[in-house]
Write an enzyme that holds these catalytic residues in place. Structure first.
Site, short mmCIF file in Angstrom:
data_model
loop_
_atom_site.label_atom_id
_atom_site.label_comp_id
_atom_site.label_asym_id
_atom_site.label_seq_id
_atom_site.Cartn_x
_atom_site.Cartn_y
_atom_site.Cartn_z
N ASN A 23 0.82 -1.21 0.00
CA ASN A 23 0.00 0.00 0.00
C ASN A 23 0.85 1.27 0.00
O ASN A 23 0.42 2.30 -0.50
CB ASN A 23 -0.96 -0.01 1.20
CG ASN A 23 -2.05 -1.07 1.04
OD1 ASN A 23 -2.33 -1.52 -0.07
ND2 ASN A 23 -2.66 -1.47 2.13
N ARG A 97 -6.31 -0.94 -9.07
CA ARG A 97 -6.95 0.05 -8.21
C ARG A 97 -6.03 1.23 -7.92
O ARG A 97 -6.44 2.38 -7.90
CB ARG A 97 -7.35 -0.63 -6.89
CG ARG A 97 -8.00 0.28 -5.87
CD ARG A 97 -9.44 0.54 -6.19
NE ARG A 97 -9.99 1.61 -5.38
CZ ARG A 97 -11.17 2.14 -5.57
NH1 ARG A 97 -11.92 1.73 -6.56
NH2 ARG A 97 -11.62 3.12 -4.81
N ASP A 121 -9.83 -5.49 -5.88
CA ASP A 121 -10.54 -6.55 -5.17
C ASP A 121 -12.05 -6.39 -5.25
O ASP A 121 -12.57 -5.28 -5.25
CB ASP A 121 -10.15 -6.54 -3.68
CG ASP A 121 -8.75 -7.07 -3.46
OD1 ASP A 121 -8.33 -7.94 -4.24
OD2 ASP A 121 -8.08 -6.62 -2.52
#
Length: 435
Positions: A23, A97, A121
Protein backbone atom coordinates in the site's frame (compact mmCIF):
# COMPACT_ATOMS: atom_id res chain seq x y z
CA UNK A 1 -6.04 -20.05 -13.71
CA UNK A 2 -3.17 -20.91 -11.39
CA UNK A 3 -3.59 -23.08 -8.31
CA UNK A 4 -1.91 -23.89 -4.98
CA UNK A 5 -1.82 -27.48 -3.74
CA UNK A 6 -1.26 -27.52 0.04
CA UNK A 7 -0.50 -30.48 2.27
CA UNK A 8 -1.59 -29.05 5.62
CA UNK A 9 -1.27 -29.98 9.27
CA UNK A 10 2.51 -29.59 9.49
CA UNK A 11 4.45 -27.41 11.91
CA UNK A 12 6.66 -24.68 10.48
CA UNK A 13 9.88 -23.31 11.91
CA UNK A 14 12.40 -20.59 11.16
CA UNK A 15 12.38 -16.91 10.26
CA UNK A 16 10.67 -14.95 7.53
CA UNK A 17 11.24 -11.35 6.45
CA UNK A 18 8.26 -9.26 5.35
CA UNK A 19 8.30 -7.71 1.90
CA UNK A 20 8.10 -3.98 1.26
CA UNK A 21 4.67 -2.51 1.87
CA UNK A 22 2.26 -2.88 -1.05
CA UNK A 23 0.00 0.00 0.00
CA UNK A 24 2.96 2.33 0.47
CA UNK A 25 4.47 1.34 -2.88
CA UNK A 26 1.36 2.35 -4.83
CA UNK A 27 1.55 5.87 -3.36
CA UNK A 28 5.32 6.34 -3.53
CA UNK A 29 5.60 5.17 -7.13
CA UNK A 30 3.00 7.72 -8.26
CA UNK A 31 4.88 10.52 -6.45
CA UNK A 32 7.86 10.17 -8.80
CA UNK A 33 5.68 11.93 -11.43
CA UNK A 34 5.99 15.19 -9.45
CA UNK A 35 9.61 15.85 -10.48
CA UNK A 36 11.73 15.64 -13.63
CA UNK A 37 14.70 14.63 -11.48
CA UNK A 38 15.86 11.12 -10.58
CA UNK A 39 14.17 9.29 -7.72
CA UNK A 40 15.52 6.03 -6.26
CA UNK A 41 13.13 3.77 -4.36
CA UNK A 42 14.25 0.74 -2.34
CA UNK A 43 12.43 -2.27 -0.85
CA UNK A 44 9.78 -2.34 -3.60
CA UNK A 45 7.79 -5.60 -3.39
CA UNK A 46 7.91 -7.81 -6.48
CA UNK A 47 4.15 -8.35 -6.72
CA UNK A 48 1.61 -8.18 -9.52
CA UNK A 49 -0.12 -4.90 -8.53
CA UNK A 50 3.15 -3.01 -8.08
CA UNK A 51 4.68 -4.42 -11.27
CA UNK A 52 1.55 -3.36 -13.19
CA UNK A 53 1.97 0.20 -11.92
CA UNK A 54 5.68 0.27 -12.83
CA UNK A 55 4.77 -0.92 -16.32
CA UNK A 56 2.09 1.79 -16.59
CA UNK A 57 4.64 4.45 -15.55
CA UNK A 58 6.97 3.17 -18.26
CA UNK A 59 4.23 3.59 -20.89
CA UNK A 60 3.73 7.14 -19.61
CA UNK A 61 7.33 7.85 -20.58
CA UNK A 62 9.06 7.43 -17.21
CA UNK A 63 12.66 6.23 -17.56
CA UNK A 64 13.03 3.16 -15.32
CA UNK A 65 16.30 1.47 -14.34
CA UNK A 66 16.31 -1.64 -12.13
CA UNK A 67 19.31 -1.24 -9.79
CA UNK A 68 18.88 -4.45 -7.78
CA UNK A 69 16.09 -6.69 -6.51
CA UNK A 70 13.52 -4.28 -5.07
CA UNK A 71 15.48 -1.15 -6.02
CA UNK A 72 14.64 1.06 -8.99
CA UNK A 73 15.59 4.48 -10.33
CA UNK A 74 12.81 6.54 -11.92
CA UNK A 75 12.99 9.75 -13.95
CA UNK A 76 9.82 11.44 -15.22
CA UNK A 77 11.47 14.12 -17.39
CA UNK A 78 9.67 13.31 -20.66
CA UNK A 79 6.06 12.34 -19.92
CA UNK A 80 3.85 11.22 -22.82
CA UNK A 81 0.50 12.85 -21.94
CA UNK A 82 -1.11 11.51 -25.16
CA UNK A 83 -0.97 8.01 -23.65
CA UNK A 84 -3.52 9.16 -21.03
CA UNK A 85 -6.26 9.46 -23.66
CA UNK A 86 -5.36 6.31 -25.58
CA UNK A 87 -7.46 3.10 -25.66
CA UNK A 88 -4.39 1.28 -24.30
CA UNK A 89 -4.35 3.45 -21.16
CA UNK A 90 -8.06 2.90 -20.62
CA UNK A 91 -7.39 -0.84 -20.60
CA UNK A 92 -4.19 -0.67 -18.50
CA UNK A 93 -5.67 1.62 -15.84
CA UNK A 94 -8.75 -0.52 -15.29
CA UNK A 95 -6.70 -3.47 -14.12
CA UNK A 96 -5.23 -1.73 -11.09
CA UNK A 97 -6.95 0.05 -8.21
CA UNK A 98 -3.79 2.01 -7.32
CA UNK A 99 -3.71 3.68 -10.75
CA UNK A 100 -6.07 6.34 -9.36
CA UNK A 101 -3.08 7.90 -7.55
CA UNK A 102 -1.37 9.03 -10.75
CA UNK A 103 -4.11 11.67 -11.15
CA UNK A 104 -2.97 14.01 -8.35
CA UNK A 105 0.68 14.25 -9.46
CA UNK A 106 -0.24 14.64 -13.14
CA UNK A 107 -2.82 17.32 -12.36
CA UNK A 108 -0.35 19.24 -10.17
CA UNK A 109 2.55 19.15 -12.61
CA UNK A 110 0.89 19.08 -16.04
CA UNK A 111 -2.56 20.56 -15.41
CA UNK A 112 -4.52 17.45 -16.27
CA UNK A 113 -5.04 13.92 -15.07
CA UNK A 114 -7.23 11.11 -16.42
CA UNK A 115 -8.10 7.64 -15.24
CA UNK A 116 -10.55 4.87 -16.22
CA UNK A 117 -12.68 3.45 -13.42
CA UNK A 118 -10.10 1.29 -11.59
CA UNK A 119 -10.51 -2.39 -10.80
CA UNK A 120 -9.07 -4.27 -7.81
CA UNK A 121 -10.54 -6.55 -5.17
CA UNK A 122 -14.22 -7.51 -5.27
CA UNK A 123 -14.84 -6.55 -1.65
CA UNK A 124 -17.61 -3.98 -2.05
CA UNK A 125 -17.97 -0.42 -3.22
CA UNK A 126 -14.85 1.74 -3.06
CA UNK A 127 -15.81 5.31 -3.83
CA UNK A 128 -13.54 7.80 -5.57
CA UNK A 129 -15.51 10.87 -4.41
CA UNK A 130 -12.90 11.93 -1.83
CA UNK A 131 -10.20 12.12 -4.51
CA UNK A 132 -12.16 14.19 -7.00
CA UNK A 133 -13.89 16.44 -4.46
CA UNK A 134 -10.41 17.36 -3.21
CA UNK A 135 -9.18 18.16 -6.72
CA UNK A 136 -12.28 20.30 -7.38
CA UNK A 137 -11.67 22.28 -4.18
CA UNK A 138 -8.12 22.92 -5.38
CA UNK A 139 -9.61 24.50 -8.51
CA UNK A 140 -9.77 21.63 -11.01
CA UNK A 141 -12.64 21.07 -13.42
CA UNK A 142 -14.07 17.56 -13.29
CA UNK A 143 -15.56 15.51 -16.11
CA UNK A 144 -16.83 11.96 -16.30
CA UNK A 145 -17.88 9.90 -19.30
CA UNK A 146 -20.48 7.33 -18.25
CA UNK A 147 -20.22 5.59 -21.60
CA UNK A 148 -16.63 4.41 -21.11
CA UNK A 149 -16.37 5.15 -17.35
CA UNK A 150 -13.50 7.60 -17.80
CA UNK A 151 -12.67 10.32 -15.27
CA UNK A 152 -10.76 13.53 -15.93
CA UNK A 153 -9.63 16.65 -14.05
CA UNK A 154 -7.99 19.73 -15.55
CA UNK A 155 -6.67 23.03 -14.18
CA UNK A 156 -4.32 25.75 -15.40
CA UNK A 157 -3.06 26.27 -11.86
CA UNK A 158 -4.23 24.66 -8.63
CA UNK A 159 -4.83 27.00 -5.69
CA UNK A 160 -4.52 26.13 -2.02
CA UNK A 161 -7.66 25.95 0.06
CA UNK A 162 -9.20 24.53 3.24
CA UNK A 163 -10.98 21.19 3.01
CA UNK A 164 -12.66 18.83 5.45
CA UNK A 165 -12.60 15.32 4.01
CA UNK A 166 -15.86 13.37 4.23
CA UNK A 167 -13.87 10.21 4.97
CA UNK A 168 -10.27 9.66 6.11
CA UNK A 169 -9.41 7.87 2.87
CA UNK A 170 -5.74 6.84 2.68
CA UNK A 171 -5.50 6.92 -1.10
CA UNK A 172 -7.72 10.00 -1.25
CA UNK A 173 -5.50 11.88 1.20
CA UNK A 174 -2.36 10.78 -0.66
CA UNK A 175 -3.76 11.93 -3.99
CA UNK A 176 -4.84 15.33 -2.63
CA UNK A 177 -1.48 15.87 -0.87
CA UNK A 178 0.39 15.10 -4.10
CA UNK A 179 -1.78 17.63 -5.94
CA UNK A 180 -1.44 20.28 -3.22
CA UNK A 181 2.38 20.26 -2.99
CA UNK A 182 2.65 22.17 -6.29
CA UNK A 183 -0.49 24.30 -5.79
CA UNK A 184 -0.34 28.05 -5.28
CA UNK A 185 -0.67 28.98 -1.60
CA UNK A 186 -1.61 26.98 1.50
CA UNK A 187 -3.82 23.89 1.58
CA UNK A 188 -5.26 22.60 4.86
CA UNK A 189 -6.57 19.03 4.82
CA UNK A 190 -8.64 18.14 7.89
CA UNK A 191 -9.79 14.58 8.68
CA UNK A 192 -6.78 13.42 6.70
CA UNK A 193 -5.67 9.80 6.92
CA UNK A 194 -2.53 9.40 9.05
CA UNK A 195 -1.41 5.80 8.34
CA UNK A 196 2.37 5.14 8.50
CA UNK A 197 2.43 4.70 4.72
CA UNK A 198 0.94 8.17 4.24
CA UNK A 199 3.49 9.53 6.72
CA UNK A 200 6.19 7.92 4.58
CA UNK A 201 4.81 9.68 1.49
CA UNK A 202 4.79 13.06 3.24
CA UNK A 203 8.35 12.59 4.52
CA UNK A 204 9.52 11.67 1.02
CA UNK A 205 7.79 14.72 -0.49
CA UNK A 206 9.39 16.97 2.14
CA UNK A 207 12.82 15.60 1.20
CA UNK A 208 11.98 16.49 -2.39
CA UNK A 209 11.34 20.09 -1.34
CA UNK A 210 7.65 20.08 -0.35
CA UNK A 211 6.46 21.89 2.78
CA UNK A 212 4.06 19.61 4.64
CA UNK A 213 3.41 19.94 8.38
CA UNK A 214 1.20 17.93 10.73
CA UNK A 215 2.57 14.62 9.42
CA UNK A 216 1.14 11.79 11.54
CA UNK A 217 -1.94 13.78 12.57
CA UNK A 218 -5.36 14.13 10.93
CA UNK A 219 -4.67 17.75 9.98
CA UNK A 220 -2.13 18.31 7.23
CA UNK A 221 -1.00 21.77 6.13
CA UNK A 222 0.68 21.98 2.72
CA UNK A 223 2.49 25.14 1.60
CA UNK A 224 2.73 24.95 -2.18
CA UNK A 225 6.15 25.15 -3.85
CA UNK A 226 7.16 25.80 -7.47
CA UNK A 227 9.00 22.54 -8.05
CA UNK A 228 10.25 19.35 -6.44
CA UNK A 229 13.62 17.62 -6.78
CA UNK A 230 14.91 14.07 -6.66
CA UNK A 231 15.44 11.91 -3.58
CA UNK A 232 16.03 8.36 -2.35
CA UNK A 233 13.41 6.49 -0.35
CA UNK A 234 13.11 3.13 1.41
CA UNK A 235 9.70 1.62 2.01
CA UNK A 236 8.49 0.17 5.28
CA UNK A 237 7.87 -3.57 5.71
CA UNK A 238 4.31 -4.63 4.90
CA UNK A 239 2.29 -4.64 8.13
CA UNK A 240 -0.43 -6.80 6.55
CA UNK A 241 2.11 -9.47 5.71
CA UNK A 242 3.52 -9.25 9.25
CA UNK A 243 0.03 -9.84 10.66
CA UNK A 244 -0.45 -12.73 8.23
CA UNK A 245 2.69 -14.48 9.51
CA UNK A 246 1.64 -13.99 13.17
CA UNK A 247 -1.66 -15.66 12.34
CA UNK A 248 0.05 -18.45 10.41
CA UNK A 249 2.34 -19.25 13.35
CA UNK A 250 -0.59 -19.47 15.77
CA UNK A 251 -2.82 -21.58 13.50
CA UNK A 252 -0.07 -24.12 12.76
CA UNK A 253 1.26 -24.15 16.37
CA UNK A 254 4.63 -23.14 14.91
CA UNK A 255 7.56 -21.18 16.32
CA UNK A 256 8.33 -18.34 13.90
CA UNK A 257 10.46 -15.20 13.94
CA UNK A 258 9.38 -12.32 11.71
CA UNK A 259 12.42 -10.12 11.10
CA UNK A 260 12.82 -6.36 10.62
CA UNK A 261 9.18 -5.46 11.24
CA UNK A 262 9.57 -1.76 12.13
CA UNK A 263 7.78 -2.23 15.48
CA UNK A 264 7.07 1.46 15.97
CA UNK A 265 4.89 1.49 12.85
CA UNK A 266 2.72 -1.52 13.74
CA UNK A 267 0.25 0.37 15.94
CA UNK A 268 -2.42 -1.90 17.47
CA UNK A 269 -1.56 -4.99 15.41
CA UNK A 270 0.51 -6.88 18.06
CA UNK A 271 -2.02 -6.07 20.78
CA UNK A 272 -5.05 -7.26 18.78
CA UNK A 273 -3.38 -10.65 18.25
CA UNK A 274 -2.60 -10.74 21.99
CA UNK A 275 -6.34 -10.29 22.67
CA UNK A 276 -6.84 -13.57 20.84
CA UNK A 277 -4.40 -15.14 23.30
CA UNK A 278 -1.43 -15.23 20.93
CA UNK A 279 2.02 -14.54 22.40
CA UNK A 280 3.76 -11.82 20.37
CA UNK A 281 7.25 -11.13 21.72
CA UNK A 282 9.44 -8.19 20.78
CA UNK A 283 13.08 -9.10 20.15
CA UNK A 284 14.85 -5.96 18.98
CA UNK A 285 13.05 -5.10 15.74
CA UNK A 286 11.85 -8.69 15.26
CA UNK A 287 8.65 -10.44 16.32
CA UNK A 288 8.96 -13.89 17.88
CA UNK A 289 5.87 -16.09 18.06
CA UNK A 290 6.50 -19.23 20.16
CA UNK A 291 4.76 -22.52 19.35
CA UNK A 292 1.26 -22.43 20.91
CA UNK A 293 1.21 -26.13 21.78
CA UNK A 294 -1.60 -25.59 24.31
CA UNK A 295 -3.59 -23.34 21.97
CA UNK A 296 -4.64 -19.76 22.70
CA UNK A 297 -7.59 -18.23 24.54
CA UNK A 298 -9.60 -15.19 23.45
CA UNK A 299 -9.95 -12.49 26.09
CA UNK A 300 -13.33 -11.05 26.97
CA UNK A 301 -14.10 -7.44 27.84
CA UNK A 302 -13.80 -6.40 31.52
CA UNK A 303 -17.55 -6.81 32.04
CA UNK A 304 -17.38 -10.36 30.68
CA UNK A 305 -19.05 -9.60 27.33
CA UNK A 306 -17.82 -11.13 24.08
CA UNK A 307 -14.71 -9.56 22.57
CA UNK A 308 -15.38 -7.45 19.45
CA UNK A 309 -12.61 -6.70 16.96
CA UNK A 310 -13.42 -4.05 14.38
CA UNK A 311 -11.56 -1.95 11.86
CA UNK A 312 -11.07 1.81 12.06
CA UNK A 313 -8.94 4.54 10.47
CA UNK A 314 -5.37 4.66 11.79
CA UNK A 315 -4.39 4.44 14.60
CA UNK A 316 -7.29 1.98 14.74
CA UNK A 317 -6.96 -1.60 13.51
CA UNK A 318 -6.46 -1.99 9.76
CA UNK A 319 -9.37 -3.58 7.82
CA UNK A 320 -6.89 -5.58 5.73
CA UNK A 321 -6.12 -7.86 8.69
CA UNK A 322 -9.68 -8.66 9.80
CA UNK A 323 -9.80 -11.68 7.43
CA UNK A 324 -6.65 -13.05 9.11
CA UNK A 325 -8.05 -12.42 12.60
CA UNK A 326 -11.25 -14.25 11.67
CA UNK A 327 -9.38 -17.35 10.47
CA UNK A 328 -7.09 -17.41 13.52
CA UNK A 329 -10.15 -17.20 15.81
CA UNK A 330 -11.57 -20.44 14.36
CA UNK A 331 -9.07 -22.47 16.45
CA UNK A 332 -9.02 -20.30 19.58
CA UNK A 333 -10.65 -21.04 22.93
CA UNK A 334 -13.67 -18.78 23.19
CA UNK A 335 -15.68 -16.59 20.85
CA UNK A 336 -15.21 -13.25 19.12
CA UNK A 337 -17.35 -10.90 17.04
CA UNK A 338 -15.61 -9.61 13.91
CA UNK A 339 -17.04 -6.29 12.69
CA UNK A 340 -15.85 -5.26 9.22
CA UNK A 341 -17.15 -1.70 8.87
CA UNK A 342 -15.53 -0.54 5.67
CA UNK A 343 -16.40 -3.09 2.95
CA UNK A 344 -19.72 -4.89 2.73
CA UNK A 345 -18.48 -7.91 0.76
CA UNK A 346 -15.25 -8.73 2.56
CA UNK A 347 -16.69 -11.35 4.93
CA UNK A 348 -18.41 -13.40 2.24
CA UNK A 349 -15.44 -15.79 2.07
CA UNK A 350 -16.49 -17.32 5.43
CA UNK A 351 -18.66 -19.88 3.62
CA UNK A 352 -15.42 -21.56 2.51
CA UNK A 353 -14.23 -21.74 6.14
CA UNK A 354 -17.60 -23.17 7.19
CA UNK A 355 -17.13 -25.86 4.55
CA UNK A 356 -13.80 -26.66 6.27
CA UNK A 357 -15.63 -27.15 9.58
CA UNK A 358 -15.26 -23.71 11.16
CA UNK A 359 -18.02 -22.52 13.49
CA UNK A 360 -18.92 -19.09 12.10
CA UNK A 361 -22.24 -17.25 12.15
CA UNK A 362 -22.43 -14.57 9.46
CA UNK A 363 -24.72 -12.07 11.16
CA UNK A 364 -24.91 -9.68 8.18
CA UNK A 365 -22.52 -8.43 5.46
CA UNK A 366 -20.42 -6.62 8.06
CA UNK A 367 -20.39 -8.90 11.13
CA UNK A 368 -19.46 -12.48 11.86
CA UNK A 369 -19.33 -14.36 15.15
CA UNK A 370 -16.60 -17.01 15.44
CA UNK A 371 -16.80 -19.84 17.97
CA UNK A 372 -13.33 -21.32 18.32
CA UNK A 373 -12.59 -25.06 18.15
CA UNK A 374 -9.62 -24.90 20.58
CA UNK A 375 -7.91 -27.36 18.17
CA UNK A 376 -10.22 -30.14 19.45
CA UNK A 377 -11.58 -30.34 15.93
CA UNK A 378 -9.18 -29.41 13.14
CA UNK A 379 -10.26 -27.76 9.93
CA UNK A 380 -10.81 -30.16 7.02
CA UNK A 381 -8.89 -29.93 3.77
CA UNK A 382 -11.00 -28.84 0.80
CA UNK A 383 -11.00 -27.19 -2.63
CA UNK A 384 -11.69 -23.45 -2.76
CA UNK A 385 -11.20 -20.28 -4.81
CA UNK A 386 -9.53 -17.07 -3.66
CA UNK A 387 -11.94 -14.09 -3.97
CA UNK A 388 -9.46 -11.32 -3.10
CA UNK A 389 -5.91 -10.77 -1.80
CA UNK A 390 -6.58 -10.85 1.95
CA UNK A 391 -9.26 -13.55 1.93
CA UNK A 392 -6.96 -15.61 -0.31
CA UNK A 393 -4.13 -15.53 2.24
CA UNK A 394 -6.60 -16.27 5.03
CA UNK A 395 -7.75 -19.38 3.17
CA UNK A 396 -4.10 -20.32 2.58
CA UNK A 397 -3.44 -20.10 6.34
CA UNK A 398 -6.53 -22.25 6.99
CA UNK A 399 -5.29 -24.82 4.43
CA UNK A 400 -1.82 -24.96 6.00
CA UNK A 401 -3.41 -25.76 9.38
CA UNK A 402 -5.88 -28.34 8.03
CA UNK A 403 -4.82 -31.98 7.82
CA UNK A 404 -4.93 -33.34 4.29
CA UNK A 405 -4.57 -31.82 0.84
CA UNK A 406 -6.31 -28.56 -0.04
CA UNK A 407 -6.55 -26.85 -3.41
CA UNK A 408 -6.84 -23.07 -3.80
CA UNK A 409 -7.74 -21.76 -7.25
CA UNK A 410 -7.40 -18.18 -8.58
CA UNK A 411 -4.14 -17.61 -6.71
CA UNK A 412 -3.43 -14.70 -9.04
CA UNK A 413 -5.35 -12.73 -6.41
CA UNK A 414 -2.79 -13.75 -3.75
CA UNK A 415 0.11 -12.95 -6.09
CA UNK A 416 -1.23 -9.41 -6.42
CA UNK A 417 -0.20 -8.68 -2.85
CA UNK A 418 2.35 -11.30 -1.68
CA UNK A 419 5.82 -11.77 -3.16
CA UNK A 420 6.82 -15.38 -4.03
CA UNK A 421 4.66 -16.55 -1.15
CA UNK A 422 4.97 -20.27 -1.98
CA UNK A 423 8.79 -20.15 -2.12
CA UNK A 424 9.03 -18.23 1.15
CA UNK A 425 6.63 -20.58 2.91
CA UNK A 426 8.51 -23.65 1.69
CA UNK A 427 11.67 -22.16 3.22
CA UNK A 428 10.06 -22.44 6.70
CA UNK A 429 8.73 -25.96 6.13
CA UNK A 430 5.36 -25.50 4.44
CA UNK A 431 4.29 -28.14 1.94
CA UNK A 432 2.88 -25.95 -0.82
CA UNK A 433 3.10 -26.42 -4.58
CA UNK A 434 2.15 -24.09 -7.42
CA UNK A 435 0.38 -26.05 -10.18
Amino acid sequence: MKTFKIDGGHKLKGSIQPQGAKNEALQILCAILLTPEKVVINNIPDIVDVNKLIKLLGKLGVKIIKLAHGSYQFQADNINLKYLESPEFKEDGRGLRGSIMIVGPLLARFGKGYIPKPGGDKIGRRRLDTHFEGFIKLGAKFRYSREDQFYGVEAKKLKGTYMLLEEASVTGTANIVMAAVLAEGKTTIYNAACEPYLQQLCKMLNRMGAKITGVGSNKLVVEGVDKLGGTEHRMLPDMIEIGSWIGLAAMTKSELTITNVSWDDLGLIPNVFRKLGITVERQGDDIHVPAHTDGYQIQSFIDGSILTISDAPWPGFTPDLLSIILVVATQARGSVLIHQKMFESRLFFVDKLIDMGAKIILCDPHRATVIGHDFKSTLKATTMTSPDIRAGVSLLIAALSAKGTSIIHNIEQIDRGYERIDERLRAIGAKIERI
